[in-house]
Write a protein that holds these residues in place. Sequence first.
Motif, PDB file in Angstrom:
ATOM      1  N   CYS A 112      42.332  38.866  36.219  1.00 20.14           N
ATOM      2  CA  CYS A 112      40.938  39.326  36.338  1.00 20.14           C
ATOM      3  C   CYS A 112      40.744  40.617  35.537  1.00 20.14           C
ATOM      4  N   ARG A 113      41.702  41.533  35.666  1.00 16.39           N
ATOM      5  CA  ARG A 113      41.591  42.809  34.950  1.00 16.39           C
ATOM      6  C   ARG A 113      41.605  42.598  33.446  1.00 16.39           C
ATOM      7  N   LEU A 114      42.513  41.720  32.996  1.00 18.14           N
ATOM      8  CA  LEU A 114      42.604  41.454  31.551  1.00 18.14           C
ATOM      9  C   LEU A 114      41.321  40.846  31.007  1.00 18.14           C
ATOM     10  N   SER A 115      40.635  40.068  31.849  1.00 18.92           N
ATOM     11  CA  SER A 115      39.426  39.373  31.375  1.00 18.92           C
ATOM     12  C   SER A 115      38.263  40.332  31.195  1.00 18.92           C
ATOM     13  N   LYS A 116      38.343  41.516  31.802  1.00 19.25           N
ATOM     14  CA  LYS A 116      37.277  42.524  31.756  1.00 19.25           C
ATOM     15  C   LYS A 116      35.968  42.051  32.403  1.00 19.25           C
ATOM     16  N   ALA A 117      36.041  40.983  33.192  1.00 20.44           N
ATOM     17  CA  ALA A 117      34.840  40.492  33.887  1.00 20.44           C
ATOM     18  C   ALA A 117      34.480  41.443  35.030  1.00 20.44           C
ATOM     19  N   ILE A 118      33.237  41.339  35.517  1.00 19.88           N
ATOM     20  CA  ILE A 118      32.861  42.036  36.755  1.00 19.88           C
ATOM     21  C   ILE A 118      33.671  41.391  37.874  1.00 19.88           C
ATOM     22  N   LEU A 119      34.270  42.223  38.725  1.00 20.46           N
ATOM     23  CA  LEU A 119      35.106  41.678  39.781  1.00 20.46           C
ATOM     24  C   LEU A 119      34.412  41.802  41.129  1.00 20.46           C
ATOM     25  N   SER A 120      34.137  40.662  41.754  1.00 22.36           N
ATOM     26  CA  SER A 120      33.514  40.659  43.084  1.00 22.36           C
ATOM     27  C   SER A 120      34.503  40.065  44.075  1.00 22.36           C
ATOM     28  N   ILE A 121      34.979  40.929  44.975  1.00 24.99           N
ATOM     29  CA  ILE A 121      36.003  40.508  45.936  1.00 24.99           C
ATOM     30  C   ILE A 121      35.322  40.039  47.214  1.00 24.99           C
ATOM     31  N   TYR A 122      35.612  38.802  47.634  1.00 27.00           N
ATOM     32  CA  TYR A 122      35.052  38.355  48.922  1.00 27.00           C
ATOM     33  C   TYR A 122      36.123  38.426  49.997  1.00 27.00           C
TER      34      TYR A 122
END
Length: 382
Positions: free
Chosen positions: A131-141
């Motif tokens: 997820c970090r490598l993708s640089k996407a917005i991270l939404s943790i559920y």
Amino acid sequence: MSTRNEFLLTIQEELEKVKEDGLYREIVDLKEGFINLSSNDYLGLSNHPEILSSFIEGAKKYGISSCSSRLVSGGRDVHRETEDKIASWKGKEGAILFQSGYHANTGVISALSPDEIFSDRLNHASIIDGCRLSKAILSIYEHCDPDSLEGLLKKSKSRKKLIVTESVFSMDGDMAPLKDIVFLKEKYGALLMVDEAHATGVFGRNGSGLCEDMGIQDGVDVSMGTFSKGAGCFGAYIAGDKIIIDLIVNRARSFIFSTAIPPPIVCAISKSIDIMKRERWRAERVLGYGERIRKRMKEIGVDTGMSNTQIVPLIIGDERKTMEVAASLMKMGFFVRGIRYPSVPRGLARIRISPSASHSENEIEFFLSRFEEVWNESGRKG
Ligand SMILES: *Cc1c(COP(=O)(O)O)cnc(C)c1O
């Protein structure tokens, strides 16, 4: 006294701090004669004679190494044949091998290049790093909570949404609510990726994982699993539509810029899949052990959380006490490891018990009675 480099001094301080917190880690080698209750060899396949001979024959035929990336000259017929076997096992158009689960998760999530990722709070570190490598917005559920997931999906304005979850969770041994998640991914037009590292070989009529067991393979866009756990080998796969596989070959840096998984390992994987499909008694046995361990822990008042698989956390809580109980068990000849922060949240330290189909009923019973002694002597107190 020679002046130490300042950078090295900060490293030393950091390690001292880790020790003070009771979180210092050391590599402990597995000794002969121990009953190993902390391995991921769930089905007892890591020494299976047929798999061993496939490995040896593969080494004789192909040599040890792939000698380069698949895209350079590292691909062999056995890679492709095994990928076809994996694709049909998983009920997908295509599949591709990776050198490890860590490579697979970091490679595929970054290659997908989502705008926003919806990730279960307890997902494995390799997913988080992807997820970090993708640089996407991270939404943790919240862990295994479809309402929490839906809340985030509803709010999202992102176009390319990716939901990612494990099917069986590595530290808690519980299951994701996959049917609800498939419903939500369709409702909100997201892609769904499922990591079956701990379900591969254990769940499903053919042993392909929990998605097979729940009959939701078609709802999963990116199906990931490893051969380093139940399969008793090494390496990992991604299965999915052909365009997903094509994207990986063109965009997944861990696939492109790393030497391909060695052919003898792939030969072993191929044989292991045949055996996982054929010898379903192995999964039944290990799941039965999981059930028996939970039942006994309930009787003596040890929390096993939401576990309902072969992975049973004995949640003791306090970091130091957990390590003491683990040390007592080690002295008695059980190879067990205390698991603590950052692998699990602070204050939820545990001994993660993972039996194997290679254990006898007597070994499991022996462990349970000795654990009870240790628990009554030291674990219960304080
Ligand atoms: C172990 C694990 C991985 C990493 O697999 P390796 O083949 O050991 O690199 C990925 N995801 C989950 C959930 C795991 O437990």
